[in-house]
Design an enzyme around this catalytic site. Sequence first.
Site, PDB file in Angstrom:
ATOM      1  N   LEU A  97       0.872  -1.180   0.000  1.00  0.00           N
ATOM      2  CA  LEU A  97       0.000   0.000   0.000  1.00  0.00           C
ATOM      3  C   LEU A  97       0.904   1.223   0.000  1.00  0.00           C
ATOM      4  O   LEU A  97       1.995   1.196   0.568  1.00  0.00           O
ATOM      5  CB  LEU A  97      -0.894   0.034   1.250  1.00  0.00           C
ATOM      6  N   ASP A  98       0.441   2.293  -0.618  1.00  0.00           N
ATOM      7  CA  ASP A  98       1.203   3.542  -0.591  1.00  0.00           C
ATOM      8  C   ASP A  98       1.433   3.969   0.860  1.00  0.00           C
ATOM      9  O   ASP A  98       0.586   3.735   1.736  1.00  0.00           O
ATOM     10  CB  ASP A  98       0.439   4.658  -1.312  1.00  0.00           C
TER      11      ASP A  98
END
Length: 233
Positions: free
Chosen positions: A67-68
């Site tokens: 995930l960012d």
Amino acid sequence: MSKVLSNKSNLQVLYEDNHLLIVNKRAGDIVQGDKTGDTPLSEVAKEYIAEKYNKPGAVYLGVVHRLDRPTSGVVVFARTSKALSRLNKLFANRETEKTYWAVVKNEPKEVTNRLIHFLKRNPKQNKSYAHIKEVPDSKKAILSYTVVKKLTNYYLLEVALETGRHHQIRSQLAAINCPIKGDLKYGFDRSNKDGSIHLHAKKLSFIHPVKKEPLTVIAPTPDDVIWNACTKA
């Protein structure tokens, strides 16, 4: 970005067995090591396993997806090489159901819609640009969204991903003039104080790679005023 990083004492474990470890990533944590040198979530998770199960030596833990950094929510790790290879196939073949929550300031023109864009990544900017038509080196990106709640100044969208592209939700929502709260990179007018953005990987469903049983994991949203308003009845 806030430097209050995860450690094994504040790791939010959502599910674990001999094959998987699924955690709720906090905004600001990185899943894998990068040039910042900050301790990644994968190493924190290894420490957690080593201590909980009294494992001497190196702990195996495979990173399945990421995930960012400013995003929160469900992250899956594999505890065995068998689980990792099977999970990699599940994700590559899109045999997972990914549901995100996103908070935006502007109301989408449609209450529910399916967005199709062609994303072209600019590595130097670490940004993806959404195009209506295919352009050289672009990748097709598809998601569906529904407006699920009207807040005082914002709208909560539930997003279902059909593809997994770099910054896909951030880029596609910005392309319909609905940048995510706090996401300066994609056009929101101001950042969140802690450097997060209001994008949360809420739910992930897939067939367990070893047990072959359906598994659904739901991650509670972060504890802040906006997210708490989203979850109020």
